[in-house]
Design a protein around this motif. Sequence first.
Motif, short mmCIF file in Angstrom:
data_model
loop_
_atom_site.label_atom_id
_atom_site.label_comp_id
_atom_site.label_asym_id
_atom_site.label_seq_id
_atom_site.Cartn_x
_atom_site.Cartn_y
_atom_site.Cartn_z
N LEU A 357 0.83 -1.21 0.00
CA LEU A 357 0.00 0.00 0.00
C LEU A 357 0.86 1.25 0.00
N GLU A 358 1.88 1.27 0.85
CA GLU A 358 2.77 2.44 0.92
C GLU A 358 3.52 2.64 -0.40
N LYS A 359 3.93 1.52 -0.99
CA LYS A 359 4.66 1.59 -2.27
C LYS A 359 3.77 2.15 -3.38
N GLN A 360 2.54 1.62 -3.47
CA GLN A 360 1.63 2.07 -4.53
C GLN A 360 1.15 3.50 -4.29
N PHE A 361 1.03 3.89 -3.03
CA PHE A 361 0.61 5.26 -2.74
C PHE A 361 1.64 6.26 -3.27
N LYS A 362 2.92 5.95 -3.11
CA LYS A 362 3.96 6.85 -3.61
C LYS A 362 3.85 7.02 -5.13
N LEU A 363 3.57 5.91 -5.83
CA LEU A 363 3.42 5.99 -7.29
C LEU A 363 2.19 6.82 -7.67
N ARG A 370 1.87 14.82 -11.03
CA ARG A 370 2.44 14.99 -12.38
C ARG A 370 1.36 15.29 -13.42
N PHE A 371 0.23 14.57 -13.32
CA PHE A 371 -0.82 14.72 -14.33
C PHE A 371 -2.05 15.46 -13.81
N ASN A 372 -1.93 15.96 -12.57
CA ASN A 372 -3.04 16.69 -11.96
C ASN A 372 -4.32 15.84 -11.96
N SER A 373 -4.16 14.56 -11.64
CA SER A 373 -5.30 13.64 -11.64
C SER A 373 -5.82 13.46 -10.22
N ASP A 374 -7.06 13.02 -10.12
CA ASP A 374 -7.70 12.84 -8.81
C ASP A 374 -7.25 11.53 -8.16
N LEU A 375 -7.15 11.59 -6.84
CA LEU A 375 -6.79 10.40 -6.07
C LEU A 375 -7.60 10.40 -4.78
N SER A 376 -8.32 9.32 -4.55
CA SER A 376 -9.14 9.22 -3.34
C SER A 376 -8.81 7.94 -2.59
N LEU A 377 -9.13 7.96 -1.29
CA LEU A 377 -8.89 6.79 -0.45
C LEU A 377 -10.20 6.42 0.26
N ILE A 378 -10.52 5.14 0.22
CA ILE A 378 -11.71 4.63 0.91
C ILE A 378 -11.23 3.72 2.04
N LEU A 379 -11.65 4.04 3.26
CA LEU A 379 -11.33 3.22 4.42
C LEU A 379 -12.58 2.45 4.82
N ILE A 380 -12.48 1.13 4.88
CA ILE A 380 -13.63 0.26 5.13
C ILE A 380 -13.39 -0.54 6.41
N ASP A 381 -14.45 -0.65 7.21
CA ASP A 381 -14.38 -1.41 8.46
C ASP A 381 -15.61 -2.31 8.55
N LEU A 382 -15.39 -3.57 8.96
CA LEU A 382 -16.51 -4.49 9.14
C LEU A 382 -17.28 -4.10 10.41
N ASP A 383 -18.60 -4.07 10.30
CA ASP A 383 -19.44 -3.75 11.45
C ASP A 383 -19.54 -4.95 12.40
N ASP A 384 -19.33 -4.67 13.70
CA ASP A 384 -19.51 -5.69 14.74
C ASP A 384 -18.72 -6.96 14.46
N PHE A 385 -17.50 -6.79 13.98
CA PHE A 385 -16.70 -7.97 13.66
C PHE A 385 -16.34 -8.77 14.92
N LYS A 386 -16.17 -8.05 16.04
CA LYS A 386 -15.84 -8.75 17.29
C LYS A 386 -16.94 -9.73 17.67
N SER A 387 -18.19 -9.31 17.46
CA SER A 387 -19.29 -10.20 17.82
C SER A 387 -19.32 -11.43 16.91
N ILE A 388 -18.88 -11.26 15.68
CA ILE A 388 -18.79 -12.43 14.77
C ILE A 388 -17.79 -13.43 15.32
N ASN A 389 -16.63 -12.92 15.74
CA ASN A 389 -15.61 -13.81 16.33
C ASN A 389 -16.13 -14.45 17.61
#
Length: 504
Positions: A357-363, A370-389
Amino acid sequence: MKFSKSNIKCIISTNMLISFLMTMTKSRISIKILIMVITSSFLFSSLFSYFQAKQSLRDEILSSSLPLLSENIYSELRHELSVPINVSSSMARDSFLMNWVLDGENEIEDIKLYLGNLKSRYGFFSTFFVSSSSRNYYYYDGILKQISPYDSHDIWYYDFINSQKELDLDVDTDQASNGVLTVFINYRLEDFSGNFLGVVGVGVRLDQLSDLLKQKKTQYDRDIYLVDEEGIIQVHSDLSLIEKINIFKEEGISSVAEQLMETEEFPIDLIYKKKNDHFLVSSKSIPEIGWHVIVEQNEERGSFFAKRSLFINLLLTAAITVLLIIASYKILKSFEQQMELLASTDSLTNAANRRELEKQFKLLEYRSKRFNSDLSLILIDLDDFKSINDNYGHIAGDTVLKEVTFTLQKSIRPIDLLARWGGDEFVILIEAPRDEAALKADRMVHSFDKPSNVVHNGKEVPVSISAGVAVFKEGDSLKSLIEKADKALLHSKAKGKNCVTLSD
């Protein structure tokens, strides 16, 4: 002078016979007979060794040398064509291009910039889009022409449409570059409802592939070329033969052409006769593009060496050793690549890990600046994952993580990056503006609305996710971008989970 084992045995037995006969008689007749026997023995042994070596050479070429070379050329050609094929496929699924066409193809500068960026980013010889509605042929400098069924240069377009294929390769002159012979990778562009919008793709100079075959011909002393599904030569070290020779109509090879064109997982090895010469030929299918790699050799090239059986045996031993070294090198190289893959992926989910991830982010950061292009990041978290475990166990939790990764991977483009950030958190880097990234994130969230396909001990495990979206701005680092997305994610959790929030 060196002798084979059969010659050595003959010498030993002959020496014993000489001693015996000279002891028994000094007759000149006996000596002449002995000389004739020795001469005949050497002649017979030499001829036997020659034909045995010739047959061994034929068997070795058909069973080892040609198939291994076919596989080698096949692997290198797949590597050469993988990037243009993948980029063409991404273009055919690009929502920007679809929307631009559906909006009426009004902003020519937008399509010029789009095609120009792809051309410069990947070093392609050409990038293009042909619209089915306006019949405009767009390329990286604007509109090249309007296609017409009466223009011989445009027949490829109509043939491709009628074929109903998703992908096709075509060798033709590039009108945008003074008629340079080019391999065009063509992909169908369709809207979200499956309606045909046109053809997109990229072009690779034909001489790049021809030079590769020329190098291999010099290296292995074999004739190597590519034919399409109709048997027409499309790539050859001799450019004058391209689209001029059809193996179904060529003397000699036409007798085995139908067998050579069979689609098999392993190379097909055959022999054909042309005039007074025999040719050994191997064929390997490239299923991705419907072409075949043909490797052939005139058998008589090896006959001269076969007359010197011992030398040939040594030569073949050296050749086999070289092939084994090459095979070992490839295996080692493959192992190193596997180790690199393990170093860049999460062992449980096969998503990218933090290091990748760190490597690809630098690129992507460099490309955005360089190209003035858009870059976005999506952070995803599982809901109530502890209860699943807690309720289903950690094995079920691992299964959920794998299934979530699989579902998210299907929801993004090949050029986007999905990484496991840690625990039950995932990060997606996407070259798109914030609103488009938010729309994709919303689709990902709702992809888990349907009944869960995760089953543990006969029971469905309910799964839902929350997401936060942040857009890259000047001065942002990966850490700061994730912090912004994390704040947005916390808002999603506070709002009741199973939703998307955009950062400020």
